[in-house]
Scaffold this motif. Sequence first.
Motif, PDB file in Angstrom:
ATOM      1  N   ASN A  54      51.271  48.022  40.016  1.00 59.04           N
ATOM      2  CA  ASN A  54      52.144  47.400  39.300  1.00 59.04           C
ATOM      3  C   ASN A  54      51.480  45.892  38.878  1.00 59.04           C
ATOM      4  N   ILE A  55      50.326  45.966  38.648  1.00 55.51           N
ATOM      5  CA  ILE A  55      49.724  44.696  37.985  1.00 55.51           C
ATOM      6  C   ILE A  55      49.200  45.195  36.635  1.00 55.51           C
ATOM      7  N   PRO A  56      49.706  44.488  35.698  1.00 53.34           N
ATOM      8  CA  PRO A  56      48.948  44.938  34.347  1.00 53.34           C
ATOM      9  C   PRO A  56      47.842  44.197  34.192  1.00 53.34           C
ATOM     10  N   LEU A  57      46.786  44.757  33.619  1.00 55.12           N
ATOM     11  CA  LEU A  57      45.374  44.094  33.874  1.00 55.12           C
ATOM     12  C   LEU A  57      44.979  43.695  32.337  1.00 55.12           C
ATOM     13  N   SER A  58      44.210  42.715  32.260  1.00 59.09           N
ATOM     14  CA  SER A  58      43.833  42.282  31.001  1.00 59.09           C
ATOM     15  C   SER A  58      42.918  43.268  30.371  1.00 59.09           C
ATOM     16  N   ARG A  59      43.040  43.194  28.941  1.00 57.87           N
ATOM     17  CA  ARG A  59      42.325  43.973  28.010  1.00 57.87           C
ATOM     18  C   ARG A  59      41.085  43.886  27.798  1.00 57.87           C
ATOM     19  N   LYS A  60      40.485  42.894  28.388  1.00 59.58           N
ATOM     20  CA  LYS A  60      39.014  42.410  28.422  1.00 59.58           C
ATOM     21  C   LYS A  60      38.400  43.319  29.440  1.00 59.58           C
ATOM     22  N   ILE A  61      38.945  43.896  30.233  1.00 60.77           N
ATOM     23  CA  ILE A  61      38.268  44.571  31.456  1.00 60.77           C
ATOM     24  C   ILE A  61      37.926  45.862  30.723  1.00 60.77           C
ATOM     25  N   ARG A  62      36.608  46.391  30.557  1.00 56.48           N
ATOM     26  CA  ARG A  62      36.301  47.652  30.440  1.00 56.48           C
ATOM     27  C   ARG A  62      35.343  48.263  31.614  1.00 56.48           C
ATOM     28  N   ALA A  63      36.375  49.536  31.943  1.00 55.17           N
ATOM     29  CA  ALA A  63      35.541  50.338  32.957  1.00 55.17           C
ATOM     30  C   ALA A  63      34.688  51.237  32.684  1.00 55.17           C
ATOM     31  N   THR A  64      33.613  51.672  33.576  1.00 57.61           N
ATOM     32  CA  THR A  64      32.498  52.571  33.425  1.00 57.61           C
ATOM     33  C   THR A  64      32.215  53.312  34.748  1.00 57.61           C
ATOM     34  N   SER A  65      31.953  54.535  34.455  1.00 58.60           N
ATOM     35  CA  SER A  65      31.440  55.399  35.770  1.00 58.60           C
ATOM     36  C   SER A  65      30.032  55.121  35.898  1.00 58.60           C
ATOM     37  N   GLN A  66      29.262  54.636  34.797  1.00 61.96           N
ATOM     38  CA  GLN A  66      27.726  54.313  34.859  1.00 61.96           C
ATOM     39  C   GLN A  66      27.310  52.958  35.483  1.00 61.96           C
ATOM     40  N   LEU A  67      26.592  53.017  36.423  1.00 58.39           N
ATOM     41  CA  LEU A  67      26.123  51.706  36.857  1.00 58.39           C
ATOM     42  C   LEU A  67      25.179  51.125  35.925  1.00 58.39           C
ATOM     43  N   ASP A  68      24.493  51.750  35.235  1.00 60.25           N
ATOM     44  CA  ASP A  68      23.678  51.024  34.207  1.00 60.25           C
ATOM     45  C   ASP A  68      24.159  50.348  33.017  1.00 60.25           C
ATOM     46  N   ASP A  69      25.615  50.518  32.757  1.00 57.82           N
ATOM     47  CA  ASP A  69      26.484  49.845  31.963  1.00 57.82           C
ATOM     48  C   ASP A  69      26.552  48.570  32.364  1.00 57.82           C
ATOM     49  N   LEU A  70      25.912  48.044  33.638  1.00 53.12           N
ATOM     50  CA  LEU A  70      25.960  46.688  33.970  1.00 53.12           C
ATOM     51  C   LEU A  70      24.692  46.149  33.680  1.00 53.12           C
ATOM     52  N   ALA A  71      23.726  46.626  33.167  1.00 51.22           N
ATOM     53  CA  ALA A  71      22.416  46.138  33.111  1.00 51.22           C
ATOM     54  C   ALA A  71      22.358  44.974  32.262  1.00 51.22           C
ATOM     55  N   ASP A  72      23.112  44.721  31.124  1.00 50.85           N
ATOM     56  CA  ASP A  72      23.132  43.583  30.526  1.00 50.85           C
ATOM     57  C   ASP A  72      23.976  42.407  30.892  1.00 50.85           C
ATOM     58  N   CYS A  73      24.824  42.546  32.021  1.00 51.85           N
ATOM     59  CA  CYS A  73      25.635  41.558  32.483  1.00 51.85           C
ATOM     60  C   CYS A  73      24.927  40.202  32.846  1.00 51.85           C
ATOM     61  N   ASP A  74      25.571  39.266  32.719  1.00 53.33           N
ATOM     62  CA  ASP A  74      24.880  37.900  33.262  1.00 53.33           C
ATOM     63  C   ASP A  74      24.955  37.580  34.388  1.00 53.33           C
ATOM     64  N   ALA A  75      25.974  38.165  35.130  1.00 57.20           N
ATOM     65  CA  ALA A  75      26.114  38.126  36.829  1.00 57.20           C
ATOM     66  C   ALA A  75      27.035  39.069  37.143  1.00 57.20           C
ATOM     67  N   ILE A  76      26.503  39.778  38.407  1.00 54.69           N
ATOM     68  CA  ILE A  76      27.439  40.850  38.866  1.00 54.69           C
ATOM     69  C   ILE A  76      28.270  40.600  40.243  1.00 54.69           C
ATOM     70  N   LEU A  77      29.278  40.870  40.186  1.00 51.32           N
ATOM     71  CA  LEU A  77      30.245  40.731  41.502  1.00 51.32           C
ATOM     72  C   LEU A  77      30.317  41.940  42.446  1.00 51.32           C
ATOM     73  N   VAL A  78      29.482  41.893  43.408  1.00 51.39           N
ATOM     74  CA  VAL A  78      29.354  43.023  44.268  1.00 51.39           C
ATOM     75  C   VAL A  78      30.553  43.566  45.211  1.00 51.39           C
ATOM     76  N   VAL A  79      31.565  44.322  44.803  1.00 55.68           N
ATOM     77  CA  VAL A  79      32.901  44.157  45.634  1.00 55.68           C
ATOM     78  C   VAL A  79      33.170  45.678  46.241  1.00 55.68           C
ATOM     79  N   ALA A  80      32.096  46.266  46.617  1.00 55.27           N
ATOM     80  CA  ALA A  80      32.152  47.739  47.178  1.00 55.27           C
ATOM     81  C   ALA A  80      32.365  47.209  48.843  1.00 55.27           C
ATOM     82  N   PRO A  81      33.102  48.307  49.574  1.00 56.58           N
ATOM     83  CA  PRO A  81      33.146  48.183  51.068  1.00 56.58           C
ATOM     84  C   PRO A  81      31.814  47.914  51.709  1.00 56.58           C
ATOM     85  N   ALA A  82      31.696  47.000  52.609  1.00 59.90           N
ATOM     86  CA  ALA A  82      30.260  46.383  53.015  1.00 59.90           C
ATOM     87  C   ALA A  82      29.446  47.503  53.441  1.00 59.90           C
ATOM     88  N   GLN A  83      30.036  48.740  54.223  1.00 58.59           N
ATOM     89  CA  GLN A  83      29.149  49.899  54.522  1.00 58.59           C
ATOM     90  C   GLN A  83      28.604  50.426  53.348  1.00 58.59           C
TER      91      GLN A  83
END
Length: 328
Positions: A54-83
């Motif tokens: 029930n939360i509409p998201l920004s269209r600026k967010i692009r999702a991917t299944s490939q971690l390598d698609d984050l290679a060119d990001c300027d900073a990365i938020l790591v938000v997986a569960p701790a384990q």
Amino acid sequence: MTIETIGVIGGGAWGTALAQAAAAGGDPVVLWAREGDVVRAINDQSANPLFLPNIPLSRKIRATSQLDDLADCDAILVVAPAQHVREILGSASIGFAPLILCAKGIEAGSKKLMSEVAAEVYPGSPIAVLSGPTFAHEVAAGLPAAVTLACEDQVLGQSIAARLASPAFRPYLSKDVIGAEIGGAVKNVLAIACGVVEGKRLGQNARAALISRGFAEMTRFGLARGAEAETLAGLSGLGDLVLTCSSTSSRNFSLGKGLGEGKSGAELLADRTTVAEGAHTAPVLREAAHDAGVEMPITEAVCALLEGKNSVEATVEALMARPLKNER
Ligand SMILES: NC(=O)C1=CN([C@@H]2O[C@H](COP(=O)(O)OP(=O)(O)OC[C@H]3O[C@@H](n4cnc5c(N)ncnc54)[C@H](O)[C@@H]3O)[C@@H](O)[C@H]2O)C=CC1
Ligand SMILES: O=C(CO)COP(=O)(O)O
């Protein structure tokens, strides 16, 4: 340093909410999610019904299944569960972008904080920690929230804070990475205890006592591990403790509530889609506190309840019958 494109590892509630916050100013965000359904829903419907309904998201967010698609990001938020942070970081090749750690937990086995895990997997990457009183659904809906942004390199910290800040999202800078992490990890365990108080109907006095004595535990442990007292008393410590110990919006509090109502830990933890980090952190925290020679009776009580080794009645009786002592 200017940070434009933000990468997010983790398409759960908090990864999605942070992606939304990072997209608020119109700059692009690339979010990696483990679930194909989440990737499709974000890209096709700008929504994440699985973890953030029930939360509409920004269209600026692009999702991917490939971690390598984050290679060119300027900073990365790591938000997986701790384990899962070590495994996911280990399977990514994301260069030397700053890693902003957002999971709240201690790694089982190694007893390491997320900054220590990240430094082992990516020794060359600058590290920051983002933590504070922030229910994901409120942040994603654009309600006001403030967090601690801890980074030893204050210039980098300022760049990250400037990139993430918005009229509804206010980071406060700190240099105390360890303190910010310990607050977030320990409060999850204490929230389970407060949930038990709610589920067992032990009253508001008992909840306030647990918050105060829980904060004393958090402070003892934090100081033993090199945290600063001011950080523990700030947004990422006391602030998040108060939030999570007061509401069934907290998964940890709700887990405790179930224990207080008489359900077993095994029953409550079976087949969960969402994470209750405190259940994983509690036994590691008990060990780490033991190693550090720090007394954490509430943490020990939560472990015993989760493991089914003690009833709620006996746990409360034992906590109340501890030898009388000075408050400090
Ligand atoms: N939800 C919230 O309000 C907040 C959560 N956090 C923290 O953020 C971190 C992530 O939590 P949420 O986004 O809430 O998670 P969530 O409970 O919404 O979603 C579960 C997440 O776990 C992932 N997952 C499940 N099994 C996995 C596996 N085997 N390997 C890798 N990943 C797996 C899923 O892909 C999903 O991203 C946690 O450490 C939590 O304490 C921090 C602040 C607020
Ligand atoms: O960390 C949180 C709020 O700051 C979320 O708490 P829960 O993980 O208990 O839902």
